[in-house]
Design an enzyme around this catalytic site. Structure first.
Site, PDB file in Angstrom:
ATOM      1  N   CYS A 114      -3.495   4.722  -1.935  1.00  8.67           N
ATOM      2  CA  CYS A 114      -2.885   6.017  -2.280  1.00  8.67           C
ATOM      3  C   CYS A 114      -3.928   7.142  -2.246  1.00  8.67           C
ATOM      4  O   CYS A 114      -4.394   7.510  -1.183  1.00  8.67           O
ATOM      5  CB  CYS A 114      -2.174   5.908  -3.622  1.00  8.67           C
ATOM      6  SG  CYS A 114      -0.990   7.228  -3.900  1.00  8.67           S
ATOM      7  N   HIS A 117       1.177   0.798  -3.486  1.00  2.00           N
ATOM      8  CA  HIS A 117       0.252   0.310  -4.516  1.00  2.00           C
ATOM      9  C   HIS A 117       0.314  -1.213  -4.639  1.00  2.00           C
ATOM     10  O   HIS A 117       1.143  -1.725  -5.386  1.00  2.00           O
ATOM     11  CB  HIS A 117       0.609   0.939  -5.864  1.00  2.00           C
ATOM     12  CG  HIS A 117       0.212   2.365  -5.976  1.00  2.00           C
ATOM     13  ND1 HIS A 117      -1.007   2.761  -6.474  1.00  2.00           N
ATOM     14  CD2 HIS A 117       0.870   3.502  -5.638  1.00  2.00           C
ATOM     15  CE1 HIS A 117      -1.089   4.083  -6.456  1.00  2.00           C
ATOM     16  NE2 HIS A 117       0.032   4.566  -5.952  1.00  2.00           N
ATOM     17  N   GLU A 147      -1.664  -3.085  -6.259  1.00  2.33           N
ATOM     18  CA  GLU A 147      -2.049  -3.494  -7.622  1.00  2.33           C
ATOM     19  C   GLU A 147      -0.865  -3.388  -8.595  1.00  2.33           C
ATOM     20  O   GLU A 147      -0.899  -3.976  -9.664  1.00  2.33           O
ATOM     21  CB  GLU A 147      -3.251  -2.665  -8.114  1.00  2.33           C
ATOM     22  CG  GLU A 147      -2.945  -1.288  -8.678  1.00  2.33           C
ATOM     23  CD  GLU A 147      -2.625  -0.240  -7.620  1.00  2.33           C
ATOM     24  OE1 GLU A 147      -2.467  -0.597  -6.440  1.00  2.33           O
ATOM     25  OE2 GLU A 147      -2.504   0.945  -7.987  1.00  2.33           O
TER      26      GLU A 147
END
Lengths: 230, 107
Positions: free
Chosen positions: A86, A201, A203
């Site tokens: 990002c 994302h 994560e």
């Protein structure tokens, strides 16, 4: 292997990245402060999401000049693995470590939702644990995710894109493109293949309890690539 | 010396903000607007540079930081530094108090 997660003023996904690496993968991880120049012997660097330097001027424009980025640029030039997520992707673009630039989403809205992506390449250190054409789910959360570049670069990247926005069937269509990105591009690598940026994302999609663990394979791919390199 | 930098998206790139503003102008009845480009305006106060040195310095600033040449174009105008108005002159320009009128209106 040891991981490094960079912390800029305004980073807000750094703790999530550290959590996934330390608690989900079980690997050692260091946080690297933007004012430092020492990468402390890490084997891979993650630039997390957020709003580094308040997104002043342009996303990633100021972070690019931080001392740690000079070290990361040399690390990348020597073949080190660098993952930008990002805002981390935006920083890599501003740094010139990846080609292209980001524009505001065509809908002018900050988009925060889970999207489907197609994995178009598995010959990278970031995607070797996926299968080609695999459809994965990860959240996006950004205001500037419309990838743009000059036509020649787009043509080249179009052949080399790693992740593309797609529909549930894996078809890359404009309807499935959340932000107007060129060629539905969600993630790319540099030509050498050791630097990757993506807007979604991983994560936030590394445990099933969060709805998807498809993102975890990016971290596992990096670990696999580095284990093979030794 | 004052440098005024105007930054806009390159022609050909969709300016989503400009397009939206154009739509709003249309809705207000301003149908004579063909296109709107929304950009950024940056003022730089410079000192100790000749006109030509300032020009080349600002050019480098634009290339290296102020703009992203992949997606943006820019134009620079140079002018004299705008002198901030002193307190005294600001006071002199302020219109006379109109308290009486305001009170009358309230009634």
């Amino acid at each position: 292997m040891k991981w490094g997660v960079v912390v800029f003023p305004g980073s807000n996904c750094d703790a999530d990245c550290v959590y996934v690496i330390r608690d989900v993968l079980g690997d050692p991880v260091e946080t690297l402060w933007h004012q430092d120049t020492d990468l402390r012997g890490v084997d891979a660097v993650v630039l997390p999401g957020g709003f580094s330097y308040g997104d002043y001027l342009r996303t990633g424009a100021i972070a690019r000049f931080s001392p740690i980025m000079q070290s990361i640029a040399s690390f990348a030039k020597n073949g080190g693995l660098v993952l930008g997520i990002c805002n981390g992707f935006q920083i890599l673009l501003e740094s010139g470590l990846l080609p292209g630039a980001m524009l505001r989403n065509t809908g002018l809205r900050f988009i925060c939702r889970t999207v489907t992506l197609r994995v178009d390449r598995t010959d990278t250190p970031f995607t070797n644990r996926y299968t080609r054409g695999q459809i994965v789910r990860m959240p996006i959360a950004h205001n500037e995710g419309r990838f743009a570049a000059d036509p020649a670069t787009i043509k080249r990247i179009n052949q080399d894109a790693v992740f593309r926005y797609c529909n549930e069937q894996g078809e890359v269509t404009e309807e499935a493109n959340p932000n107007g990105s060129s060629a539905c591009i969600a993630g790319i690598t540099n030509q050498a293949g050791n630097v990757m940026g993506l807007m979604p994302h991983p994560e936030r999609a590394s445990e099933l309890s969060l709805g998807s663990n498809d993102g975890r394979l990016i971290f596992e791919s990096m670990r696999h690539a580095l284990a093979g390199a030794r | 010396m004052l440098a005024k930098v105007y930054v806009t998206l390159k022609p050909g790139l969709l300016d989503a903000q400009g397009k939206t503003v154009k739509g709003a102008l249309d809705a207000l009845g301003f149908h004579t607007v063909d296109e709107v480009r929304v950009g950024k305006y940056i003022e730089l106060e410079l000192h100790g540079l000749s006109a030509s040195a300032a020009k080349s310095a600002v050019e480098r600033m634009c290339q290296q930081l102020l703009t992203n040449p992949i997606i943006e174009t820019y134009r620079v105008d140079f002018g004299a530094t705008a002198k901030p108005a002193s307190k005294k002159s600001a006071r002199a320009r302020r219109p006379a108090p109109r308290r009486k009128k305001a009170v009358a209106r309230r009634r």
